[in-house]
Write an enzyme that holds these catalytic residues in place. Structure first.
Site, PDB file in Angstrom:
ATOM      1  N   ASP A 165       3.203  -2.331   8.203  1.00  0.00           N
ATOM      2  CA  ASP A 165       2.194  -2.259   7.150  1.00  0.00           C
ATOM      3  C   ASP A 165       1.162  -1.181   7.479  1.00  0.00           C
ATOM      4  O   ASP A 165       1.028  -0.755   8.627  1.00  0.00           O
ATOM      5  CB  ASP A 165       1.487  -3.625   7.009  1.00  0.00           C
ATOM      6  CG  ASP A 165       0.843  -3.809   5.654  1.00  0.00           C
ATOM      7  OD1 ASP A 165       0.331  -4.922   5.374  1.00  0.00           O
ATOM      8  OD2 ASP A 165       0.834  -2.829   4.857  1.00  0.00           O
ATOM      9  N   GLY A 166       0.481  -0.763   6.423  1.00  0.00           N
ATOM     10  CA  GLY A 166      -0.566   0.234   6.604  1.00  0.00           C
ATOM     11  C   GLY A 166      -1.878  -0.410   7.008  1.00  0.00           C
ATOM     12  O   GLY A 166      -1.934  -1.604   7.262  1.00  0.00           O
ATOM     13  N   GLY A 184      -6.251  -2.659  -0.858  1.00  0.00           N
ATOM     14  CA  GLY A 184      -5.321  -2.818  -1.978  1.00  0.00           C
ATOM     15  C   GLY A 184      -5.340  -4.242  -2.513  1.00  0.00           C
ATOM     16  O   GLY A 184      -4.618  -4.580  -3.445  1.00  0.00           O
ATOM     17  N   ASP A 227      -6.461   0.311   6.485  1.00  0.00           N
ATOM     18  CA  ASP A 227      -7.526   1.172   5.968  1.00  0.00           C
ATOM     19  C   ASP A 227      -8.348   1.783   7.095  1.00  0.00           C
ATOM     20  O   ASP A 227      -8.874   2.880   6.963  1.00  0.00           O
ATOM     21  CB  ASP A 227      -8.452   0.350   5.056  1.00  0.00           C
ATOM     22  CG  ASP A 227      -7.690  -0.183   3.861  1.00  0.00           C
ATOM     23  OD1 ASP A 227      -7.192   0.633   3.081  1.00  0.00           O
ATOM     24  OD2 ASP A 227      -7.555  -1.415   3.754  1.00  0.00           O
ATOM     25  N   GLU A 258      -0.904 -10.565   3.483  1.00  0.00           N
ATOM     26  CA  GLU A 258      -0.594  -9.677   4.619  1.00  0.00           C
ATOM     27  C   GLU A 258      -0.921 -10.393   5.933  1.00  0.00           C
ATOM     28  O   GLU A 258      -0.139 -10.403   6.868  1.00  0.00           O
ATOM     29  CB  GLU A 258      -1.392  -8.375   4.515  1.00  0.00           C
ATOM     30  CG  GLU A 258      -0.914  -7.457   3.421  1.00  0.00           C
ATOM     31  CD  GLU A 258      -1.810  -6.258   3.235  1.00  0.00           C
ATOM     32  OE1 GLU A 258      -3.000  -6.314   3.616  1.00  0.00           O
ATOM     33  OE2 GLU A 258      -1.325  -5.234   2.717  1.00  0.00           O
ATOM     34  N   GLY A 281       0.836  -1.200   0.000  1.00  0.00           N
ATOM     35  CA  GLY A 281       0.000   0.000   0.000  1.00  0.00           C
ATOM     36  C   GLY A 281       0.868   1.246   0.000  1.00  0.00           C
ATOM     37  O   GLY A 281       2.093   1.178   0.119  1.00  0.00           O
ATOM     38  N   THR A 330       1.266   3.654   2.134  1.00  0.00           N
ATOM     39  CA  THR A 330       1.990   4.014   3.365  1.00  0.00           C
ATOM     40  C   THR A 330       3.183   3.074   3.557  1.00  0.00           C
ATOM     41  O   THR A 330       4.314   3.522   3.767  1.00  0.00           O
ATOM     42  CB  THR A 330       1.064   3.952   4.595  1.00  0.00           C
ATOM     43  OG1 THR A 330      -0.153   4.633   4.306  1.00  0.00           O
ATOM     44  CG2 THR A 330       1.727   4.564   5.822  1.00  0.00           C
TER      45      THR A 330
HETATM   46  O1  DER Z   1      -4.584  -3.044   1.192  1.00  0.00           O
HETATM   47  C1  DER Z   1      -3.939  -3.032   2.239  1.00  0.00           C
HETATM   48  O2  DER Z   1      -4.010  -3.918   3.103  1.00  0.00           O
HETATM   49  C2  DER Z   1      -3.149  -1.799   2.560  1.00  0.00           C
HETATM   50  O3  DER Z   1      -2.112  -2.096   3.484  1.00  0.00           O
HETATM   51  C3  DER Z   1      -4.100  -0.802   3.179  1.00  0.00           C
HETATM   52  O4  DER Z   1      -4.577  -1.396   4.347  1.00  0.00           O
HETATM   53  C4  DER Z   1      -3.454   0.541   3.455  1.00  0.00           C
HETATM   54  O5  DER Z   1      -3.202   1.118   2.214  1.00  0.00           O
HETATM   55  P1  DER Z   1      -2.715   2.638   2.137  1.00  0.00           P
HETATM   56  O6  DER Z   1      -1.467   2.705   2.994  1.00  0.00           O
HETATM   57  O7  DER Z   1      -2.416   2.836   0.673  1.00  0.00           O
HETATM   58  O8  DER Z   1      -3.818   3.501   2.635  1.00  0.00           O
END
Ligand code: DER
Length: 235
Positions: free
Chosen positions: A85-86, A101, A88, A107, A29, A31
């Protein structure tokens, strides 16, 4: 500060947790991209050494290869030191929604194998309850009879005003296909699902469902970058 600048601040803060010699889960993603870029930069500068990356998507795999980050997989490294990890959505209990994503399965496999899972978000991701953003809570399903599964998912959460939609892309509305060859049904909620563990169990009991995007009790640290600064919360 733009949203992307906030994402970068959170990502760089998370990389401070990385030590030489670690096996790292590399998130997916916009981030997580900043975190992977930063790890590549520190490796290049010699400030980090002997890092092994475990990517959570083909996209991150390609990014890490381009940065020269040595890569491996869960078969070779079933226990991972740290994943970054990022997300939502992040609720007040550090429960997450991930997968917008499309990478939620890999993940969740990688982040479920980690001793520490550091989540990096900008403040717009904070919600009062999971699904509260009104945006998608993704569920990865097998393509076979996807409509049957989507309908069962929608009916499961009728009480929470749920709408299930197959994720498509392009002008022909092709079904989105994950790295694992599966489809994604996005669930949209009007109300709080309530007991998330019960909701998770109910989803996973449906034959045809592979995995969902609620990451419950998995994050060990959440880093939130906002206009007023960076906030780090530990489990
Ligand atoms: O799709 C995913 O799991 C991404 O990690 C999402 O959770 C965060 O995406 P972003 O950092 O582009 O907002």
């Amino acid at each position: 500060l733009t949203q992307d600048e906030l994402k970068k601040i959170a990502a760089y803060k998370a990389v401070e947790y990385v030590e030489s010699g670690m096996v790292l889960g590399l998130g997916t993603g916009s981030t997580a991209k900043h975190a992977v870029d930063r790890i590549g930069e520190l490796l290049r500068q010699g400030k980090l050494e002997n890092i092994i990356g475990i990517p959570t998507s083909k996209k991150t795999h390609e990014q890490a290869v381009s940065l020269g980050i040595p890569l491996s997989d869960l078969d070779s490294h079933p226990v991972i030191d740290l994943a970054i990890d990022g997300a939502d959505e992040v609720d007040p209990h550090m429960n997450l929604v991930k997968g917008r994503g499309g990478s939620l399965l890999r993940e969740k496999m990688v982040e479920g194998a980690c001793k520490k899972f550091v989540v990096i978000v900008d403040e717009t991701k904070l919600v009062k309850y999971v699904g509260g953003s009104g945006l998608a809570m993704p569920v990865e399903i097998i393509p076979f009879c996807w409509k049957f599964t989507a309908t069962r998912l929608q009916n499961l959460f009728e009480y929470a005003g749920c709408t299930a939609k197959l994720r498509t892309f392009g002008e022909n509305n092709e079904p989105f296909v994950t790295d694992n060859g599966n489809y994604i049904v996005d669930l949209y909620f009007k109300k709080d699902m309530g007991d998330l563990r019960a909701a998770s169990d109910a989803i996973l009991q449906l034959a045809g469902v592979v995995e969902h995007g609620m990451f419950l009790d998995m994050a060990t640290t959440v880093i939130v970058a906002g206009e007023l600064g960076v906030k780090v919360t530990n489990k």
